[in-house]
Design an enzyme around this catalytic site. Structure first.
Site: not given
Length: 282
Positions: A57, A116
């Site tokens: 992010y 992830h």
């Protein structure tokens, strides 16, 4: 605001709050940093304690924003989740990636660390990295993200599921396919579900009748969706918001329990698909 917790499997003290605040798209623009930090601190003041981020992010920017928001606040009671890139998920690379996340977060441990999404690194190597981080106390629990039923089944069938406490996947009213196969399989193995993108406001508002139902319940559409997640309890939602007024609305909806008739009405307006569908990954 009182928020219940869930004890993650194969841990004796990692209790995750049953709602979190996401940070996707935070830390991407320097001019937004001040307002994003203020929003995160406001969320904490409201009683939210679980914050979800990832090294992806903002290329680490979201972790930096979280670190700045909470570096001078009490770490006790704060629950931080971060995620490692699949290409960093071999043993040594994972340890290095985690240490870099810790620096950005300005903390000495991450409560929950996730792979992830599935990648090319053998999962056995990822587990070696997870064990090192667990032994060093740099993470409290390990889990995965964006694994579908078949991917999770392969891990379990290979005898590699012991450390996997959680799977984070997209779950919202327009995307309910995980309720058919993945969530039941996870429940069978005591693997906690976390719902990413739980609100999906635009597509949800486009569902005929949803806005009217929210109005009938004296809720906004976002509040209705969050109350749906909290009432059903299938997955821990992690809505993202960098607006203080939106966070206030979400906090007001956390304790709302929808009636069985309202849940039935939502099922009529946004039914589950008739058969399993491919997991959408973002």
């Amino acid at each position: 605001m009182d928020i219940d917790t869930v004890l993650l499997r194969n841990t004796d003290k990692v209790n995750m709050p049953k709602i979190g605040i996401g940070t996707w798209h935070m830390g991407e623009r320097p001019e937004s940093a001040e307002s994003e930090i203020a929003a995160l601190r406001h969320a904490r003041d409201l009683g939210f304690a679980h914050f979800d981020t990832a090294e992806m992010y903002g290329d680490g920017g979201a972790e930096r924003i979280l670190g700045q928001a909470f570096s001078e606040r009490d770490r006790d009671g704060l629950f931080l989740t971060s995620k490692v890139y699949p290409w960093n998920a071999e043993k040594n690379g994972m340890v290095t990636a985690c240490e870099q996340s810790l620096k950005r977060l300005q903390t000495d441990y991450i409560d929950l660390y996730l792979l992830h999404w599935p990648g090319s690194v053998p999962f056995e190597e990822t587990l070696e990295g997870a064990r090192i981080l667990l032994d060093q106390g740099k993470i409290g629990a390990f889990g995965i993200s964006n694994f579908d039923t078949e991917g999770l089944r392969q891990i379990i069938d290979a005898g590699q599921g012991d450390l996997v406490s959680l799977n984070q996947v997209m779950h919202n009213l327009p995307h309910r396919g995980v309720e058919l196969d993945l969530f039941p399989f996870m429940a069978e193995h005591d693997i906690t579900a976390v719902a990413s993108s739980p609100l999906e406001i635009g597509p949800t508002k486009a569902i005929p009748g949803i806005a009217d139902l929210a109005r009938d319940e004296n809720l906004t559409v976002a509040q209705l969706i969050l109350a749906w997640h909290m009432t059903r309890g299938l997955a821990v939602p992690i809505p993202k918001s960098s607006r203080i007024e939106h966070l206030d609305d979400l906090a007001a909806a956390v304790q709302v329990q929808l009636s069985p008739s309202t849940l039935d009405r939502i099922d009529e307006l946004a039914p589950r698909p008739p058969q399993p569908v491919a997991l959408e990954v973002r």
